[in-house]
Structure formats: structure tokens, C-alpha cells
Motif scaffolding. Sequence first.
Motif: not given
Length: 255
Positions: A152, A85, A155-158, A160
Motif C-alpha cells: 500500500r 495489473k 501503490h501505483r495505478k499500474d 496490484t
Amino acid sequence: MTGSEKSSSFRLVYVPGVMPDKWVRVWNERHPDVPLALTQVPAGAAAGRLLDGDADAGLVRLPVDRTVLSAIPLYTEQTVVVVPKDHLVTAVDEVSPEDLSDDIVLHPLDDVLDWENLPGRPAFERPATTADAVELVAAAIGVLIVPLSLARLHHRKDLTHRPLKDAPESSVALAWPEDATTDEVEDFIGIVRGRTVNSTRGRTQPPAQDKPKRDDRRKQPAGPTGTQRRGSSGGAPKGGKSGKSGKRGKPRRRS
């Protein structure tokens, strides 16, 4: 297997990133007596499962060998680059291959994109799977280029992703063995193409009866009536003269 033979179930394989849920739901609504057996397989193994008879049809990534498999392309995915990100490319809406020239671009062994020249710098080792490559991206080892659905899926929160222009794309297709086009396969083709339950699904239908020609319809006799209208066949034409007068005139006086 011939087109007239029935299976106890319909066996469908699909590759990672493909979401068959909506088609499975329609199948279950239309064929409650034929269970759909759904199995996810690696992209590189899908064609082999079909040719070995382990599945009736598959949602696969192109290309496939069209000499032994029939395939209907369904859609083409956007290609994206997966980055942390805080990566510099997150400042733009679309990335070009030149923007990645200083990055290590990971190239997993199960990559589904057909590259001529992979952008960026190569890693010392190729990750075994896309999932492994995503873990390396999260560890800031490099970046990863994949179809949007795989970004997708992993996907990981860290992490993009951003669209990557001028990159190869991956297309998804419905495929099945060319010599095993069963009725169930035809039904599933109709579902993925959005056909209604009453559509012909490509099966042979009895020929429609010919409609009478326009001239033939004119010649058809009218239905029976209580009395004939004046001017119809057998009566005097309207406004015309008949052979005999309808009223008797006065007799002439003899001189």
C-alpha cells in the motif's frame, strides 16, 4: 534514564509501512506539554537508533534482540505479491508459491520477510530497496513479495497485489531499550494497548484500604435515635413477658 526523569520530548521512530498517526494523535491529546518527535527509519536501522539513545521507543518489525530490547507485539501483517495489473495471477483471489514458479521474484536488500526458500526464479541482482523493486515490477522485470502495508505504501495505478499463502509473515511491535523504561514509555504503551487516560499504566499504586469484614459490619453500633424501638437492647422483647405487668390488676377481696 530513570523512570522518574522527564524528557523535553518523546522521541518515536517507526519503520516504513507502519501508520502511527492514531497513536500520535492520542499522545498529543493527553500530553500537550510533551511534544512527540516522530522519525521514519529503515527497518534494519530501528534497533540501532534505540540502542544508541537516539529514540525513546520505536514501532519496529520483529524479530529484535530481546536481551537488550523490550518489545510488545502489536499485529501481524498479511503477505502479498505485487504484480502488474495484466499479470496472470490477477485472475485468482489468492496466490500460492507454485503459481510464481515461472516468474522472477525480486528480493530487495531491505526485505523484511524471513525466507527459507524464496519462490520463483531469482533475479541477477538484488534491488537495493523495496522502492527500487517496485519500479522493476512496473517495468515487468519481475514480481515482489512484501507485507500488505508496504504494498500500500508503494501503490501505483499500474500495479496490484494478491494475498500469498504459505509465505512468511511480518509482525510489528513496540520496542524500547530494556534499561530505559521511562514514564513516557509506559504512557505510550498504554496508548497502543488502548488503555484509557485513567488507567494505572502499570505503575505502582497505593494499596487499597481493606473493607470491613461482614461480621464487623454487623457488630457496628447503630446510629443514635430519638427513642429505642421496642425489642431493642434495654427494652422488653416484642411479644415477650416482662418482669412486671404494665397495668395494675384489681385488688382481691378479703374474706
